[in-house]
Design an enzyme around this catalytic site. Structure first.
Site, short mmCIF file in Angstrom:
data_model
loop_
_atom_site.label_atom_id
_atom_site.label_comp_id
_atom_site.label_asym_id
_atom_site.label_seq_id
_atom_site.Cartn_x
_atom_site.Cartn_y
_atom_site.Cartn_z
N ASP A 148 92.46 -9.19 2.25
CA ASP A 148 91.72 -10.39 1.99
C ASP A 148 92.68 -11.72 1.39
O ASP A 148 92.09 -12.38 0.49
CB ASP A 148 90.38 -10.24 1.01
CG ASP A 148 89.59 -11.30 0.87
OD1 ASP A 148 89.23 -12.04 1.81
OD2 ASP A 148 88.82 -11.24 -0.28
N CYS A 202 72.66 -1.57 14.80
CA CYS A 202 71.96 -2.23 14.10
C CYS A 202 70.53 -2.46 14.76
O CYS A 202 69.49 -2.47 14.46
CB CYS A 202 72.29 -3.82 14.07
SG CYS A 202 73.55 -3.82 12.65
N CYS A 205 66.52 -4.20 13.83
CA CYS A 205 66.66 -4.17 12.38
C CYS A 205 67.35 -5.63 11.89
O CYS A 205 68.15 -6.19 12.44
CB CYS A 205 67.62 -3.15 11.88
SG CYS A 205 67.56 -3.05 9.88
N CYS A 212 67.87 -11.72 2.18
CA CYS A 212 68.84 -12.53 1.56
C CYS A 212 68.18 -13.65 0.52
O CYS A 212 67.27 -14.28 0.98
CB CYS A 212 69.72 -13.27 2.64
SG CYS A 212 70.82 -14.54 1.75
N CYS A 228 75.45 -18.76 0.35
CA CYS A 228 75.61 -17.34 -0.11
C CYS A 228 75.84 -17.22 -1.74
O CYS A 228 76.71 -17.93 -2.10
CB CYS A 228 76.59 -16.68 0.67
SG CYS A 228 77.28 -14.99 0.12
N CYS A 255 76.90 -10.87 -4.79
CA CYS A 255 75.60 -10.46 -4.49
C CYS A 255 75.58 -9.23 -3.50
O CYS A 255 76.51 -9.06 -2.69
CB CYS A 255 74.84 -11.51 -3.94
SG CYS A 255 73.12 -11.04 -3.19
N CYS A 262 70.37 -2.26 3.58
CA CYS A 262 70.95 -1.69 4.96
C CYS A 262 70.68 -0.24 4.98
O CYS A 262 71.11 0.51 4.31
CB CYS A 262 72.28 -2.15 5.06
SG CYS A 262 72.97 -1.53 6.75
#
Length: 369
Positions: A148, A202, A205, A212, A228, A255, A262
Site C-alpha cells: 500500500d 458474491c 448479495c 454503507c 467513504c 470504517c 459480509c
C-alpha cells in the site's frame, strides 16, 4: 531441461516460496503476470469520475498503476501475499461485538486493522525477508517490495493470482478467510509460474452496498472514495463535508461496516502474529478519553501505529464530528464541556468541527451530565 522437467522445478520453487512465506506469518502466496491492460479502462474511468477525491497521487501516476513493468523496469512477475489481521484475541462473535461498539454513541471506534502495529512496517520487512530468501535460492533477483505504498493495483493483482476475488465493496474476498487481511507485493524479474485466479462468489448479495453509511459504494465494484468514511477520516485533509458528518457516527478512524456485514467474514482468520493485537487505548476507549489527549499523548499512544500519520489535528477533527453525533443522540454535559474547553486553542479546521458539534441541541433541563 525438458518442458515437463522445468515445470516441475518451477512448481517446487513455488512450493518452497509458500513455505518460507508461511514461516514469516503470511497466509497465502500467489503469482501474477504483469499484463493488466484489461484493467486500464476501469481505472481511467474511475479517475475521470473523480472518485479518487484528493488523492492526487493516483491521478498523477495514471496508468502506471496498471503497468508493473513501467513502474519497475524489468518486472516480469508479481508475487502477491495475504496476511490475516484479525486480532488473535478476537471473540468468536467478533462481528456482533463490533456492531455493539458502533451502537454506543459515546465509544470511539477505530477500524480493526489499525488497532495494532502499523501494517506497512510489518508487511514490508517480512516481504523483504521473503525476497531475500528467494534470492538465496536462485541467485540475485531484481525486485521491489510494496505494501500500500506505491501506484500498485493491489486488488487486481491479488485477484488475478488467486488470492481471492474482488468483492462488490472492491476488497478482495477469500472463501476460507473473508476479507480481513492485508495485501503485499514483490515485483520480480524472475519468471515464476503464474497461479490461476479463482471464481467469484458474491452472487446476488448486495449487503455491503446497502449497509454503507454514506452510500460510497455507488455500484457493484465501484467505490466513490469522496464519500467513504475511511477516506474522509484518514486521507482527506480538509473539512469533512457537513452533509456527511452525521453519517459518520462514532467512527474516528476508518470504517469496517462493509466487512462486518459480509457473509464471507464468518470465515475470517485470526492473525498468526502478535503485531495486530489491539492496543488498549485504541480499543474500547470513550470519545471523551481520546478528546482529552494532548498532542504529546496522541504521539505516545500511536507510536508504531498507522494512526499516527493522520496527525493530531485530523484526529481531533474526527473526534469532534463523533462527539457532535453523540450529542445529537443523547445529552452529555461532560462531552459538551470538553469541546467548549478545547475550542479556544483549536486550529481553525478543528474549531469549525467543534462549532458544528456544539450546534447539537442542548440537554434538557435536569438531564444527567
Amino acid at each position: 531441461m525438458t518442458g515437463a522437467a522445468q515445470v516441475a522445478v518451477d512448481q517446487t520453487l513455488l512450493s518452497r516460496l509458500r513455505e518460507w512465506a508461511s514461516a514469516l506469518g503470511f497466509s497465502q502466496i500467489g503469482v501474477a503476470d504483469v499484463d493488466l491492460s484489461a484493467a486500464e479502462p476501469g481505472l481511467s474511468q474511475w479517475l475521470l469520475n473523480g472518485f479518487h477525491g484528493a488523492m492526487d497521487y493516483m491521478a498523477a501516476h495514471g496508468l502506471k498503476r496498471a503497468r508493473p513493468a513501467e513502474l519497475v523496469p524489468g518486472t516480469v512477475r508479481v508475487i502477491t501475499a495475504r496476511m490475516d489481521y484479525l486480532p488473535r484475541t478476537a471473540a468468536e462473535g467478533w462481528q456482533a461485538v463490533e456492531w455493539q461498539r458502533l451502537a454506543d454513541p459515546g465509544q470511539a471506534v477505530v477500524s480493526i486493522y489499525a488497532r495494532g502495529r502499523d501494517y506497512h512496517k510489518v508487511l514490508r520487512s517480512r516481504l523483504q525477508k521473503l525476497a531475500d530468501r528467494l534470492a538465496d535460492e536462485v541467485g540475485p533477483v531484481g525486485h521491489r517490495v510494496f505494501t500500500d505504498s506505491a501506484p500498485v493495483l493491489e486488488v487486481e493483482l491479488a485477484s488475478r493470482s488467486g488470492i481471492g476475488w474482488r468483492g462488490k465493496h472492491t476488497l478482495v474476498l477469500h472463501r476460507d478467510a473473508g476479507s480481513m487481511f492485508f495485501l503485499g507485493e514483490i515485483y520480480v524479474d524472475f519468471p515464476l509460474p503464474v497461479t490461476p485466479p479463482v471464481d467469484a462468489h458474491c452472487g446476488s448479495c448486495r449487503a455491503c452496498i446497502d449497509v454503507c453509511p454514506t452510500q460510497a459504494i455507488v455500484a457493484p465494484y465501484r467505490l466513490d472514495a469522496r464519500r467513504c468514511i475511511s477516506y474522509l477520516t484518514i486521507e482527506h485533509a480538509g473539512p469533512i463535508p457537513a452533509e456527511l458528518r452525521p453519517l459518520i457516527g462514532n467512527r474516528i478512524y476508518g470504517c469496517d461496516d462493509c466487512q462486518l456485514v459480509c457473509p464471507w467474514n464468518k470465515y475470517a482468520r485470526r492473525s498468526a502474529l502478535p503485531d495486530f493485537d489491539a492496543r488498549e487505548p485504541l480499543s474500547g476507549a470513550s470519545l471523551l478519553q481520546l478528546w482529552q489527549w494532548t498532542e504529546a499523548e496522541f504521539l505516545r499512544h500511536t507510536e508504531g501505529s498507522a494512526i499516527r500519520r493522520i496527525g493530531h489535528e485530523r484526529w481531533q477533527r474526527n473526534l469532534a464530528v463523533a462527539i457532535g453525533n453523540a450529542l445529537r443522540t443523547r445529552p452529555d454535559g461532560a462531552l459538551r464541556a470538553a469541546l467548549t474547553a478545547g475550542r479556544e486553542a483549536a486550529t481553525p479546521l478543528v474549531r469549525e468541527h467543534i462549532d458544528w458539534a456544539l450546534s447539537a441541541p442542548r440537554e434538557t433541563e435536569g438531564a444527567a451530565s
